[in-house]
Design a protein around this motif. Structure first.
Motif, PDB file in Angstrom:
ATOM      1  N   LYS A  66       0.833  -1.203   0.000  1.00  0.00           N
ATOM      2  CA  LYS A  66       0.000   0.000   0.000  1.00  0.00           C
ATOM      3  C   LYS A  66       0.873   1.260   0.000  1.00  0.00           C
ATOM      4  O   LYS A  66       0.631   2.200  -0.756  1.00  0.00           O
ATOM      5  CB  LYS A  66      -0.923  -0.006   1.228  1.00  0.00           C
ATOM      6  N   THR A  67       1.910   1.276   0.836  1.00  0.00           N
ATOM      7  CA  THR A  67       2.801   2.433   0.911  1.00  0.00           C
ATOM      8  C   THR A  67       3.605   2.577  -0.375  1.00  0.00           C
ATOM      9  O   THR A  67       3.793   3.688  -0.882  1.00  0.00           O
ATOM     10  CB  THR A  67       3.740   2.310   2.124  1.00  0.00           C
ATOM     11  N   LEU A  68       4.064   1.472  -0.938  1.00  0.00           N
ATOM     12  CA  LEU A  68       4.803   1.506  -2.190  1.00  0.00           C
ATOM     13  C   LEU A  68       3.934   2.086  -3.307  1.00  0.00           C
ATOM     14  O   LEU A  68       4.386   2.888  -4.122  1.00  0.00           O
ATOM     15  CB  LEU A  68       5.274   0.095  -2.552  1.00  0.00           C
ATOM     16  N   ASN A  69       2.672   1.719  -3.317  1.00  0.00           N
ATOM     17  CA  ASN A  69       1.753   2.242  -4.317  1.00  0.00           C
ATOM     18  C   ASN A  69       1.512   3.738  -4.097  1.00  0.00           C
ATOM     19  O   ASN A  69       1.410   4.496  -5.057  1.00  0.00           O
ATOM     20  CB  ASN A  69       0.435   1.468  -4.305  1.00  0.00           C
ATOM     21  N   ARG A  70       1.422   4.177  -2.841  1.00  0.00           N
ATOM     22  CA  ARG A  70       1.275   5.612  -2.551  1.00  0.00           C
ATOM     23  C   ARG A  70       2.476   6.384  -3.093  1.00  0.00           C
ATOM     24  O   ARG A  70       2.325   7.459  -3.676  1.00  0.00           O
ATOM     25  CB  ARG A  70       1.152   5.857  -1.047  1.00  0.00           C
ATOM     26  N   TYR A  71       3.659   5.861  -2.869  1.00  0.00           N
ATOM     27  CA  TYR A  71       4.893   6.475  -3.359  1.00  0.00           C
ATOM     28  C   TYR A  71       4.819   6.605  -4.881  1.00  0.00           C
ATOM     29  O   TYR A  71       5.073   7.677  -5.448  1.00  0.00           O
ATOM     30  CB  TYR A  71       6.079   5.608  -2.930  1.00  0.00           C
ATOM     31  N   ALA A  72       4.478   5.513  -5.549  1.00  0.00           N
ATOM     32  CA  ALA A  72       4.383   5.511  -7.010  1.00  0.00           C
ATOM     33  C   ALA A  72       3.355   6.535  -7.488  1.00  0.00           C
ATOM     34  O   ALA A  72       3.628   7.315  -8.416  1.00  0.00           O
ATOM     35  CB  ALA A  72       4.031   4.114  -7.511  1.00  0.00           C
ATOM     36  N   LYS A  73       2.188   6.553  -6.870  1.00  0.00           N
ATOM     37  CA  LYS A  73       1.138   7.496  -7.271  1.00  0.00           C
ATOM     38  C   LYS A  73       1.582   8.938  -7.088  1.00  0.00           C
ATOM     39  O   LYS A  73       1.226   9.804  -7.881  1.00  0.00           O
ATOM     40  CB  LYS A  73      -0.149   7.231  -6.492  1.00  0.00           C
ATOM     41  N   GLY A  74       2.381   9.189  -6.062  1.00  0.00           N
ATOM     42  CA  GLY A  74       2.904  10.531  -5.838  1.00  0.00           C
ATOM     43  C   GLY A  74       3.812  10.995  -6.967  1.00  0.00           C
ATOM     44  O   GLY A  74       4.015  12.196  -7.164  1.00  0.00           O
ATOM     45  N   LEU A  75       4.337  10.045  -7.734  1.00  0.00           N
ATOM     46  CA  LEU A  75       5.182  10.349  -8.888  1.00  0.00           C
ATOM     47  C   LEU A  75       4.413  10.200 -10.203  1.00  0.00           C
ATOM     48  O   LEU A  75       4.990  10.256 -11.280  1.00  0.00           O
ATOM     49  CB  LEU A  75       6.408   9.428  -8.903  1.00  0.00           C
ATOM     50  N   GLY A  76       3.107   9.977 -10.089  1.00  0.00           N
ATOM     51  CA  GLY A  76       2.283   9.828 -11.289  1.00  0.00           C
ATOM     52  C   GLY A  76       2.360   8.452 -11.913  1.00  0.00           C
ATOM     53  O   GLY A  76       2.116   8.282 -13.103  1.00  0.00           O
ATOM     54  N   LEU A  77       2.711   7.457 -11.102  1.00  0.00           N
ATOM     55  CA  LEU A  77       2.821   6.077 -11.572  1.00  0.00           C
ATOM     56  C   LEU A  77       1.807   5.190 -10.874  1.00  0.00           C
ATOM     57  O   LEU A  77       1.254   5.561  -9.839  1.00  0.00           O
ATOM     58  CB  LEU A  77       4.224   5.528 -11.271  1.00  0.00           C
ATOM     59  N   GLU A  78       1.623   4.030 -11.420  1.00  0.00           N
ATOM     60  CA  GLU A  78       0.772   3.014 -10.801  1.00  0.00           C
ATOM     61  C   GLU A  78       1.619   1.772 -10.573  1.00  0.00           C
ATOM     62  O   GLU A  78       2.303   1.306 -11.488  1.00  0.00           O
ATOM     63  CB  GLU A  78      -0.401   2.687 -11.717  1.00  0.00           C
ATOM     64  N   ALA A  79       1.592   1.250  -9.371  1.00  0.00           N
ATOM     65  CA  ALA A  79       2.304   0.003  -9.076  1.00  0.00           C
ATOM     66  C   ALA A  79       1.500  -1.153  -9.673  1.00  0.00           C
ATOM     67  O   ALA A  79       0.291  -1.230  -9.503  1.00  0.00           O
ATOM     68  CB  ALA A  79       2.465  -0.175  -7.575  1.00  0.00           C
ATOM     69  N   VAL A  80       2.193  -2.029 -10.374  1.00  0.00           N
ATOM     70  CA  VAL A  80       1.555  -3.181 -11.007  1.00  0.00           C
ATOM     71  C   VAL A  80       2.335  -4.421 -10.604  1.00  0.00           C
ATOM     72  O   VAL A  80       3.557  -4.456 -10.704  1.00  0.00           O
ATOM     73  CB  VAL A  80       1.559  -3.042 -12.552  1.00  0.00           C
ATOM     74  N   ILE A  81       1.630  -5.428 -10.166  1.00  0.00           N
ATOM     75  CA  ILE A  81       2.255  -6.690  -9.794  1.00  0.00           C
ATOM     76  C   ILE A  81       1.916  -7.707 -10.875  1.00  0.00           C
ATOM     77  O   ILE A  81       0.777  -7.781 -11.332  1.00  0.00           O
ATOM     78  CB  ILE A  81       1.731  -7.196  -8.433  1.00  0.00           C
ATOM     79  N   SER A  82       2.907  -8.475 -11.265  1.00  0.00           N
ATOM     80  CA  SER A  82       2.639  -9.517 -12.253  1.00  0.00           C
ATOM     81  C   SER A  82       3.168 -10.845 -11.730  1.00  0.00           C
ATOM     82  O   SER A  82       4.036 -10.890 -10.856  1.00  0.00           O
ATOM     83  CB  SER A  82       3.296  -9.168 -13.588  1.00  0.00           C
ATOM     84  N   PHE A  83       2.661 -11.892 -12.288  1.00  0.00           N
ATOM     85  CA  PHE A  83       3.071 -13.243 -11.922  1.00  0.00           C
ATOM     86  C   PHE A  83       3.451 -13.986 -13.194  1.00  0.00           C
ATOM     87  O   PHE A  83       2.820 -13.820 -14.229  1.00  0.00           O
ATOM     88  CB  PHE A  83       1.939 -13.978 -11.194  1.00  0.00           C
ATOM     89  N   LYS A  84       4.482 -14.804 -13.099  1.00  0.00           N
ATOM     90  CA  LYS A  84       4.900 -15.606 -14.237  1.00  0.00           C
ATOM     91  C   LYS A  84       5.331 -16.965 -13.709  1.00  0.00           C
ATOM     92  O   LYS A  84       5.707 -17.104 -12.554  1.00  0.00           O
ATOM     93  CB  LYS A  84       6.021 -14.932 -15.008  1.00  0.00           C
ATOM     94  N   PRO A  85       5.259 -17.986 -14.557  1.00  0.00           N
ATOM     95  CA  PRO A  85       5.646 -19.326 -14.122  1.00  0.00           C
ATOM     96  C   PRO A  85       7.124 -19.361 -13.761  1.00  0.00           C
ATOM     97  O   PRO A  85       7.947 -18.666 -14.356  1.00  0.00           O
ATOM     98  CB  PRO A  85       5.380 -20.193 -15.350  1.00  0.00           C
ATOM     99  N   LEU A  86       7.458 -20.160 -12.778  1.00  0.00           N
ATOM    100  CA  LEU A  86       8.852 -20.393 -12.414  1.00  0.00           C
ATOM    101  C   LEU A  86       9.538 -21.144 -13.554  1.00  0.00           C
ATOM    102  O   LEU A  86       8.900 -21.956 -14.247  1.00  0.00           O
ATOM    103  CB  LEU A  86       8.952 -21.206 -11.127  1.00  0.00           C
ATOM    104  N   ALA A  87      10.793 -20.900 -13.717  1.00  0.00           N
ATOM    105  CA  ALA A  87      11.539 -21.550 -14.803  1.00  0.00           C
ATOM    106  C   ALA A  87      11.535 -23.054 -14.659  1.00  0.00           C
ATOM    107  O   ALA A  87      11.537 -23.791 -15.644  1.00  0.00           O
ATOM    108  CB  ALA A  87      12.964 -21.017 -14.844  1.00  0.00           C
TER     109      ALA A  87
END
Length: 89
Positions: A66-87
């Motif tokens: 939540k805090t990381l996303n607030r930081y990003a939004k303060g810079l005009g960004l959106e935090a996005v989390i993605s998931f990918k299969p393990l190698a």
């Protein structure tokens, strides 16, 4: 001139998860500096005190998602989390 990327590949005492957090915070910190935004200004934008923001940027405090996303939004960004299969999965 050596860069962070040159050094980090040799660091084994930091887990990959922690390194991802460090890289993310470093990206945000550099972006803040490039945009000429002070800690005081960003802290005010995101409803935080300057000392709290300094602790995050100095890696003295691990921010929640939540805090990381607030930081990003303060810079005009959106935090996005993605998931990918393990190698190896």
């Amino acid at each position: 001139m050596a860069t962070w990327n040159d050094f980090k590949k040799d660091i084994t005492s930091i887990s990959p998860d922690e390194m991802t957090l460090i890289d993310s915070l470093a990206y945000l910190h550099v972006l803040r500096l490039k945009r000429g935004i002070t800690q005081q200004e960003l802290a005010k934008r995101i409803g935080m005190t300057q000392p709290q923001l300094a602790k995050i940027e100095n890696l003295d405090s691990t921010p929640s998602l939540k805090t990381l996303n607030r930081y990003a939004k303060g810079l005009g960004l959106e935090a996005v989390i993605s998931f990918k299969p393990l190698a190896n999965a």
